[in-house]
Design an enzyme around this catalytic site. Structure first.
Site, PDB file in Angstrom:
ATOM      1  N   CYS A  43      31.862  -5.086   0.739  1.00 55.43           N
ATOM      2  CA  CYS A  43      31.065  -5.973   1.357  1.00 55.43           C
ATOM      3  C   CYS A  43      30.042  -6.562   0.725  1.00 55.43           C
ATOM      4  O   CYS A  43      28.828  -6.270   1.023  1.00 55.43           O
ATOM      5  CB  CYS A  43      31.066  -5.803   2.660  1.00 55.43           C
ATOM      6  SG  CYS A  43      30.523  -7.282   3.962  1.00 55.43           S
ATOM      7  N   CYS A  46      27.554  -6.529   4.020  1.00 56.58           N
ATOM      8  CA  CYS A  46      26.915  -5.171   4.671  1.00 56.58           C
ATOM      9  C   CYS A  46      27.273  -3.773   4.450  1.00 56.58           C
ATOM     10  O   CYS A  46      27.122  -2.843   4.489  1.00 56.58           O
ATOM     11  CB  CYS A  46      28.141  -5.028   6.662  1.00 56.58           C
ATOM     12  SG  CYS A  46      29.115  -4.384   5.986  1.00 56.58           S
ATOM     13  N   CYS A  92      35.454  -8.929   6.784  1.00 59.23           N
ATOM     14  CA  CYS A  92      34.817  -7.816   6.965  1.00 59.23           C
ATOM     15  C   CYS A  92      35.160  -6.639   8.038  1.00 59.23           C
ATOM     16  O   CYS A  92      34.856  -7.308   9.041  1.00 59.23           O
ATOM     17  CB  CYS A  92      33.470  -7.723   5.889  1.00 59.23           C
ATOM     18  SG  CYS A  92      32.786  -5.980   6.580  1.00 59.23           S
ATOM     19  N   CYS A  95      31.480  -6.380   9.210  1.00 58.15           N
ATOM     20  CA  CYS A  95      30.070  -7.390  10.026  1.00 58.15           C
ATOM     21  C   CYS A  95      31.342  -8.579  10.237  1.00 58.15           C
ATOM     22  O   CYS A  95      29.969 -10.010  10.741  1.00 58.15           O
ATOM     23  CB  CYS A  95      28.998  -7.403   8.770  1.00 58.15           C
ATOM     24  SG  CYS A  95      30.498  -8.534   7.249  1.00 58.15           S
ATOM     25  N   CYS A 115      43.008 -12.436  -1.605  1.00 65.15           N
ATOM     26  CA  CYS A 115      42.672 -14.076  -2.266  1.00 65.15           C
ATOM     27  C   CYS A 115      41.031 -14.084  -1.436  1.00 65.15           C
ATOM     28  O   CYS A 115      40.867 -14.249  -0.497  1.00 65.15           O
ATOM     29  CB  CYS A 115      43.354 -15.126  -2.493  1.00 65.15           C
ATOM     30  SG  CYS A 115      42.615 -16.444  -3.332  1.00 65.15           S
TER      31      CYS A 115
HETATM   32 FE    FE Z   1      30.757  -6.245   6.130  1.00 63.55          FE
END
Ligand code: FE
Length: 129
Positions: A43, A46, A92, A95, A115
């Site tokens: 990510c 984070c 995510c 976060c 996607c």
């Molecule tokens: Fe994240």
């Protein structure tokens, strides 16, 4: 977690627009849609471990596409009615950053197509997946 100002300060404009404002990068413009290297996608907000190159495939859509996340626990799914047809948003789990959407027209065996916006990801080559 971070305030909007803190997010603005630590992300690029494009990362902020996508992760925090649920934006979408233009097809074929992101840095990873054509990335064929082996490694792990984290990510961009984070550092949460999200996708492995092993699950990446060329969907010809212009966005990085995966058949599955590294762990279902690292992502969150949410129904999104932003356009008329409901879609499943992928976030995510750590976060809450917007990553992209998941569709059911992917290849076997999962038939899923995650996607994902390149700008929501940070790729690290090699290493343990
Ligand atoms: Fe994240």
């Amino acid at each position: 977690m971070k305030t909007e100002k803190e997010w603005k300060d630590c992300l690029s404009e494009e990362e902020y627009r996508i992760l925090r404002k649920k934006g979408t990068e233009a097809a074929f413009t992101g840095k990873y849609y054509n990335n064929k290297k082996k490694g792990t996608y984290f990510c961009a907000g984070c550092g949460n471990k999200l996708f492995s190159s092993e699950a990446k495939f060329d969907s010809e859509t212009g966005w990085p596409s995966f058949t599955k996340p590294i762990s279902e626990e690292n992502i969150k799914k949410k129904l999104d009615f932003k356009i008329i047809i409901p879609r499943t948003e992928v976030l995510c789990s750590r976060c809450g950053g917007h990553l992209g959407h998941v569709f059911s027209d992917g290849p076997k065996p999962t038939k899923k197509r995650f996607c994902i916006n390149s700008a929501a990801l940070k790729f690290k080559e090699g290493g343990k997946r």
